[in-house]
Write a protein that holds these residues in place. Structure first.
Motif, PDB file in Angstrom:
ATOM      1  N   GLU A   1      45.854  33.002  -2.684  1.00  0.00           N
ATOM      2  CA  GLU A   1      45.601  32.639  -4.076  1.00  0.00           C
ATOM      3  C   GLU A   1      45.458  31.124  -4.257  1.00  0.00           C
ATOM      4  O   GLU A   1      44.723  30.661  -5.119  1.00  0.00           O
ATOM      5  N   MET A   2      46.110  30.352  -3.408  1.00  0.00           N
ATOM      6  CA  MET A   2      46.060  28.898  -3.510  1.00  0.00           C
ATOM      7  C   MET A   2      44.790  28.299  -2.899  1.00  0.00           C
ATOM      8  O   MET A   2      44.506  27.128  -3.111  1.00  0.00           O
ATOM      9  N   LEU A   3      44.047  29.089  -2.150  1.00  0.00           N
ATOM     10  CA  LEU A   3      42.854  28.582  -1.475  1.00  0.00           C
ATOM     11  C   LEU A   3      41.659  28.538  -2.413  1.00  0.00           C
ATOM     12  O   LEU A   3      41.630  29.197  -3.445  1.00  0.00           O
ATOM     13  N   LYS A   4      40.635  27.764  -2.014  1.00  0.00           N
ATOM     14  CA  LYS A   4      39.488  27.514  -2.884  1.00  0.00           C
ATOM     15  C   LYS A   4      38.718  28.794  -3.225  1.00  0.00           C
ATOM     16  O   LYS A   4      38.464  29.074  -4.373  1.00  0.00           O
ATOM     17  N   TRP A   5      38.298  29.548  -2.245  1.00  0.00           N
ATOM     18  CA  TRP A   5      37.492  30.748  -2.488  1.00  0.00           C
ATOM     19  C   TRP A   5      38.373  31.990  -2.399  1.00  0.00           C
ATOM     20  O   TRP A   5      38.071  32.946  -1.676  1.00  0.00           O
ATOM     21  N   ASN A   6      39.432  32.028  -3.182  1.00  0.00           N
ATOM     22  CA  ASN A   6      40.406  33.111  -3.068  1.00  0.00           C
ATOM     23  C   ASN A   6      39.829  34.479  -3.406  1.00  0.00           C
ATOM     24  O   ASN A   6      40.163  35.462  -2.752  1.00  0.00           O
ATOM     25  N   ILE A   7      38.968  34.579  -4.388  1.00  0.00           N
ATOM     26  CA  ILE A   7      38.401  35.887  -4.753  1.00  0.00           C
ATOM     27  C   ILE A   7      37.521  36.410  -3.622  1.00  0.00           C
ATOM     28  O   ILE A   7      37.559  37.595  -3.288  1.00  0.00           O
TER      29      ILE A   7
END
Length: 130
Positions: free
Chosen positions: A56-62
């Motif tokens: 969830e904390m990463l840039k492209w989480n979706i």
């Protein structure tokens, strides 16, 4: 593939025997499934929850979550197809077939990811120029 299923069945039978021998538990199959699957499920949930909180904390989480979900569905699908082939005798049930199917998905996803990244860089460079 059949060998893997046989090995997994032997592992489950060994766990069943250990539960009976060590703990003296005499459970029906339904009771055993309730406890073992319940415990495995909740432990898996906690690991997945922590992993997804990190994602969830990463840039492209979706995108990452969509890939993980799709890959999971594909694993279930390829093994369901292999089991169907074994049951209906309409093809060979082979682990290599399942692996090759998953490789197909990974190759197509990598092509998509590279194309999306290139488009992202182009759009980002045009926005920066303005």
């Amino acid at each position: 593939m059949r060998e893997i299923i046989i090995i997994l069945a032997e592992i489950v039978n060994t766990i069943h025997d250990i539960l009976i021998d060590i703990f003296g538990l005499h459970l029906t199959d339904k009771q055993l499934h309730f406890w073992v699957i319940g415990i495995i499920g909740i432990v898996t949930f906690f690991f997945v929850y922590i992993f997804f909180k990190i994602v969830e904390m990463l840039k492209w989480n979706i995108t990452i979550l969509a890939f993980i979900y799709t890959f999971t569905v594909m694993v279930v699908l390829v093994f369901a197809i292999e089991l169907q082939q074994a049951i209906t005798n309409r093809g060979n049930m082979e682990f290599a077939d399942a692996v090759m199917g998953l490789w197909g998905f990974l190759v197509f996803f990598i092509i998509y990811a590279v194309a999306a990244f290139i488009i992202y860089l182009i759009v980002k460079s045009f926005k920066r120029d303005k």
